[in-house]
Design a protein around this motif. Sequence first.
Motif, PDB file in Angstrom:
ATOM      1  N   ARG A 199       7.623  28.489   1.558  1.00 28.12           N
ATOM      2  CA  ARG A 199       8.518  27.329   1.458  1.00 28.12           C
ATOM      3  C   ARG A 199       8.983  26.869   2.835  1.00 28.12           C
ATOM      4  O   ARG A 199       9.003  25.672   3.133  1.00 28.12           O
ATOM      5  N   HIS A 200       9.357  27.832   3.681  1.00 29.17           N
ATOM      6  CA  HIS A 200       9.877  27.496   5.005  1.00 29.17           C
ATOM      7  C   HIS A 200       8.813  26.799   5.843  1.00 29.17           C
ATOM      8  O   HIS A 200       9.064  25.747   6.441  1.00 29.17           O
ATOM      9  N   VAL A 201       7.625  27.379   5.872  1.00 24.71           N
ATOM     10  CA  VAL A 201       6.546  26.834   6.705  1.00 24.71           C
ATOM     11  C   VAL A 201       5.890  25.624   6.049  1.00 24.71           C
ATOM     12  O   VAL A 201       5.646  24.610   6.701  1.00 24.71           O
ATOM     13  N   GLY A 202       5.619  25.719   4.758  1.00 23.84           N
ATOM     14  CA  GLY A 202       4.873  24.661   4.085  1.00 23.84           C
ATOM     15  C   GLY A 202       5.676  23.413   3.804  1.00 23.84           C
ATOM     16  O   GLY A 202       5.137  22.306   3.838  1.00 23.84           O
ATOM     17  N   THR A 261       5.672  27.079  -4.192  1.00 27.11           N
ATOM     18  CA  THR A 261       5.463  25.698  -3.740  1.00 27.11           C
ATOM     19  C   THR A 261       4.405  25.059  -4.624  1.00 27.11           C
ATOM     20  O   THR A 261       3.848  25.716  -5.502  1.00 27.11           O
ATOM     21  N   ASP A 262       4.112  23.801  -4.380  1.00 26.19           N
ATOM     22  CA  ASP A 262       2.995  23.183  -5.075  1.00 26.19           C
ATOM     23  C   ASP A 262       1.696  23.817  -4.583  1.00 26.19           C
ATOM     24  O   ASP A 262       1.629  24.449  -3.527  1.00 26.19           O
ATOM     25  N   LYS A 263       0.647  23.651  -5.353  1.00 25.16           N
ATOM     26  CA  LYS A 263      -0.603  24.359  -5.082  1.00 25.16           C
ATOM     27  C   LYS A 263      -1.223  23.960  -3.748  1.00 25.16           C
ATOM     28  O   LYS A 263      -1.780  24.795  -3.024  1.00 25.16           O
ATOM     29  N   GLU A 264      -1.142  22.689  -3.396  1.00 19.78           N
ATOM     30  CA  GLU A 264      -1.752  22.236  -2.145  1.00 19.78           C
ATOM     31  C   GLU A 264      -1.049  22.852  -0.934  1.00 19.78           C
ATOM     32  O   GLU A 264      -1.694  23.244   0.042  1.00 19.78           O
ATOM     33  N   THR A 265       0.269  22.931  -0.995  1.00 17.25           N
ATOM     34  CA  THR A 265       1.006  23.566   0.104  1.00 17.25           C
ATOM     35  C   THR A 265       0.660  25.040   0.187  1.00 17.25           C
ATOM     36  O   THR A 265       0.471  25.592   1.278  1.00 17.25           O
ATOM     37  N   VAL A 292       0.857  -1.190   0.000  1.00 20.65           N
ATOM     38  CA  VAL A 292       0.000   0.000   0.000  1.00 20.65           C
ATOM     39  C   VAL A 292       0.892   1.239   0.000  1.00 20.65           C
ATOM     40  O   VAL A 292       1.919   1.285   0.686  1.00 20.65           O
ATOM     41  N   ILE A 293       0.501   2.238  -0.779  1.00 24.11           N
ATOM     42  CA  ILE A 293       1.258   3.495  -0.833  1.00 24.11           C
ATOM     43  C   ILE A 293       0.394   4.578  -0.190  1.00 24.11           C
ATOM     44  O   ILE A 293      -0.436   5.206  -0.865  1.00 24.11           O
ATOM     45  N   PRO A 294       0.560   4.820   1.111  1.00 26.87           N
ATOM     46  CA  PRO A 294      -0.344   5.720   1.839  1.00 26.87           C
ATOM     47  C   PRO A 294      -0.358   7.162   1.340  1.00 26.87           C
ATOM     48  O   PRO A 294      -1.391   7.825   1.412  1.00 26.87           O
ATOM     49  N   ASN A 295       0.775   7.652   0.851  1.00 28.96           N
ATOM     50  CA  ASN A 295       0.823   9.068   0.465  1.00 28.96           C
ATOM     51  C   ASN A 295       0.922   9.271  -1.051  1.00 28.96           C
ATOM     52  O   ASN A 295       1.383  10.305  -1.522  1.00 28.96           O
ATOM     53  N   MET A 296       0.450   8.290  -1.798  1.00 28.59           N
ATOM     54  CA  MET A 296       0.513   8.425  -3.254  1.00 28.59           C
ATOM     55  C   MET A 296      -0.270   9.634  -3.753  1.00 28.59           C
ATOM     56  O   MET A 296       0.157  10.352  -4.674  1.00 28.59           O
ATOM     57  N   ALA A 297      -1.415   9.915  -3.136  1.00 27.60           N
ATOM     58  CA  ALA A 297      -2.225  11.066  -3.562  1.00 27.60           C
ATOM     59  C   ALA A 297      -1.451  12.365  -3.386  1.00 27.60           C
ATOM     60  O   ALA A 297      -1.486  13.250  -4.255  1.00 27.60           O
ATOM     61  N   ASP A 298      -0.722  12.487  -2.270  1.00 31.81           N
ATOM     62  CA  ASP A 298       0.056  13.705  -2.021  1.00 31.81           C
ATOM     63  C   ASP A 298       1.215  13.828  -3.006  1.00 31.81           C
ATOM     64  O   ASP A 298       1.519  14.925  -3.496  1.00 31.81           O
ATOM     65  N   VAL A 299       1.881  12.711  -3.271  1.00 31.62           N
ATOM     66  CA  VAL A 299       2.990  12.713  -4.230  1.00 31.62           C
ATOM     67  C   VAL A 299       2.481  13.119  -5.616  1.00 31.62           C
ATOM     68  O   VAL A 299       3.068  13.962  -6.300  1.00 31.62           O
ATOM     69  N   ALA A 300       1.356  12.528  -6.011  1.00 35.62           N
ATOM     70  CA  ALA A 300       0.798  12.807  -7.337  1.00 35.62           C
ATOM     71  C   ALA A 300       0.378  14.268  -7.468  1.00 35.62           C
ATOM     72  O   ALA A 300       0.556  14.883  -8.523  1.00 35.62           O
ATOM     73  N   ARG A 301      -0.174  14.833  -6.389  1.00 36.39           N
ATOM     74  CA  ARG A 301      -0.563  16.243  -6.438  1.00 36.39           C
ATOM     75  C   ARG A 301       0.652  17.138  -6.655  1.00 36.39           C
ATOM     76  O   ARG A 301       0.602  18.126  -7.389  1.00 36.39           O
ATOM     77  N   ALA A 302       1.771  16.786  -6.006  1.00 34.96           N
ATOM     78  CA  ALA A 302       2.995  17.573  -6.182  1.00 34.96           C
ATOM     79  C   ALA A 302       3.508  17.487  -7.615  1.00 34.96           C
ATOM     80  O   ALA A 302       4.139  18.420  -8.115  1.00 34.96           O
ATOM     81  N   LEU A 303       3.212  16.364  -8.286  1.00 29.81           N
ATOM     82  CA  LEU A 303       3.648  16.161  -9.667  1.00 29.81           C
ATOM     83  C   LEU A 303       2.616  16.644 -10.682  1.00 29.81           C
ATOM     84  O   LEU A 303       2.880  16.613 -11.891  1.00 29.81           O
ATOM     85  N   SER A 304       1.438  17.060 -10.197  1.00 27.06           N
ATOM     86  CA  SER A 304       0.332  17.476 -11.070  1.00 27.06           C
ATOM     87  C   SER A 304      -0.060  16.360 -12.032  1.00 27.06           C
ATOM     88  O   SER A 304      -0.292  16.583 -13.224  1.00 27.06           O
ATOM     89  N   ARG A 305      -0.135  15.159 -11.493  1.00 27.98           N
ATOM     90  CA  ARG A 305      -0.567  13.998 -12.263  1.00 27.98           C
ATOM     91  C   ARG A 305      -1.620  13.227 -11.467  1.00 27.98           C
ATOM     92  O   ARG A 305      -1.558  13.200 -10.229  1.00 27.98           O
ATOM     93  N   PRO A 306      -2.568  12.587 -12.140  1.00 28.83           N
ATOM     94  CA  PRO A 306      -3.527  11.742 -11.425  1.00 28.83           C
ATOM     95  C   PRO A 306      -2.791  10.608 -10.707  1.00 28.83           C
ATOM     96  O   PRO A 306      -1.886   9.992 -11.286  1.00 28.83           O
TER      97      PRO A 306
END
Length: 413
Positions: free
Chosen positions: A337-340, A380-384, A38-52
């Motif tokens: 960047r520092h905080v996020g 930063t990425d949009k979510e951060t 199981v990849i628990p943080n795949m959604a977060d990784v994908a969001r940083a890459l702007s990919r589904p």
Amino acid sequence: MASGIVNIRRDVDDKFYRYRMPLLTTKIEGKGNGIKTVIPNMADVARALSRPAPYPTKFFGCELGAQTTFDEKNERFIVNGAHDANRLRELLDVFIDKFVLCRSCKNPETELIIIKQGRNEDIIRDCKACGERTGVDMRHKLVPFILKNPPVKMKKGKKKDVSGAADGVGGAANASPEDGAEENDGNESDDYLTKKIKAEAAELNDKPTLTDEDWSADTSPEAVKARIKALEGSMAATVLGGDDDGSDDDANSPYSVLGRWIDEEKDDVEDPKAFSIAIFKKAEELGIGKKHKTITVIAQALFTDDMVNEINQYGALLQKMVTSEKHQKALLGGIERHVGLAHAELIPAVPKILMALYQIDVLEEEVVTQWGTHVSKKYTDKETSKKVRKASEPFLKWLAEADDDDEEEDDDE
């Protein structure tokens, strides 16, 4: 670099590299034939890459010859079999190279586009950084999956609600990025934080000062010679263009040199005022003393998890170097960047951080209000960006209330 955060291009060994992502994590579940990764943080990784998120998950399956399953609603992504985390991280690097990075400039800020040519379809990486459109290897096993499950086109030009309800900006400081579209029911919490901000503002009124003589550069022959050498070394990064000319991924750029120097020296600081002067002179020697991007690097490298108190200690440096609206925006970008990315535990303290900067006259009301109500992926990425700016809501509310009070006083007069 903070634990759990890595550069999207892991071949770039620069902690000031703009594009970051969470370190991929794995969890082995099941036994025997039912064992799975199981990849628990795949959604977060994908969001940083702007990919589904299904794209890299399916890519793992293609490369490992394993079945994959994904539940996007519950953000659960699985690769059948037991797979080492380091192996999946290596494969993620391959996915990034093949389906994310621009082939021309190696920037990860790309969008996948499917172009139809008669009966044929091509997948193109449209780079927002350099403007180039480069293709992917259409022979890869992931390609049919992408064609059957095309990326959702991002809607552009949609008017954002200034309150942030539409795009996740605003709301309580501890809100999650996924609840940005929901109505904020944390008004009592916001009011409490606003009262705390007002109460703590009085503690930040002592404005740090240093004389002009303190900031003057060393004019000895040795110092002048050193500055000339530093200027020659940084010429390519400063003369060919502005602050944004691709130096984020250059470990030898003057910005990276300054950032590493601050990071190495700050632990031994006994006198913040003396260190402030040293930072200013170092930036001058590197030829970037007046560049707004220098402020981003300083904000990212100088502060620790005690940022609220450190702002007052280094306030004179900020007052000296933040001289325009661009500098203010660069400072806010460095804070993002520092905080996020490096100190997520500071996100609830964003209102205090902004108040500290506002009280020493480094941030103007219009600039910080504009920043707090418009999400951006410049730093930063949009979510951060959403998380950090959402946390600023109590401070923005305090500013608005302070303006209302001022207007009422003017009307009374």
